[in-house]
Write a protein that holds these residues in place. Structure first.
Motif: not given
Length: 197
Positions: A172-178
């Motif tokens: 959802p934002i460049p600093q967070f992925s799942v």
């Protein structure tokens, strides 16, 4: 007493390594504790989390090698194309290994010449093709991969097998992925590379 890393421990971080059930991952992923399922910026996602291929606009080639320890040599070459096609992203990985592990009781030959030392040589070759379909401006992606494995055993012959992984990844934002992955979800008999998970 302060912690002072040795030269050998620092050099070990530079080499790619193997995680889990023979998934070859890069040195970057190894340094992050093998957290390849949620990292879309490394080619290891071809085999660990195919949906991540769709989260970044990258064209990348990666090579890796591990060797010498316990007479085990492992190599890998992979490529990701996240630019050429707008709707489908591609990844391809080849990994191979030569190992000499101890014999499992089921692997012992029925007979052998008296003067011959038994060596359990194992040659493995794995080819993985991955596809990903990103949506919502690369914030969400769905992926699928398939692996063909050729396992050559000096005393047990050759086995050809394989399986597939399916997954979904979000950034959802460049600093967070799942990422979520169903590993080896096909009920294939004698699947030995990665158990279903």
């Amino acid at each position: 007493m302060p912690f002072r890393p040795s030269v050998a421990s620092l050099l070990a971080l530079l080499a790619p390594t193997v995680a889990g059930a023979q998934d070859f991952v890069s040195a970057d992923i190894s340094a992050m504790g093998g957290a390849a399922v949620a990292d879309p910026r490394d080619n290891s996602v071809v085999t660990t989390s195919p949906a991540n291929i769709g989260l970044t606009d990258q064209f990348d080639i990666q090579l890796g090698f591990v060797g010498g320890f316990d007479r085990e040599w492992i190599w890998s070459a992979s490529a990701i194309d996240g630019r050429t096609n707008e709707y489908i992203k591609f990844g391809l990985d080849y990994s191979g290994s030569i190992r000499f592990p101890p014999f499992h009781p089921d692997e012992l030959p029925g007979w052998a010449p008296i003067d011959t030392g038994l060596v359990n040589r194992q040659d493995d070759h794995h080819v993985t093709l991955a596809l990903a379909a990103p949506v919502l401006d690369r914030r969400l992606s769905f992926g699928l991969n398939g692996t063909l494995s050729i396992l050559q055993r000096e005393w047990a012959g050759q086995t050809i097998t394989g399986n597939m992984d399916i997954g979904v990844a979000a950034q959802p934002i460049p600093q967070f992925s799942v990422g979520f992955v169903a590993k080896s979800f096909l009920p294939i008999k004698d699947q030995v590379r990665t158990p279903g998970s």
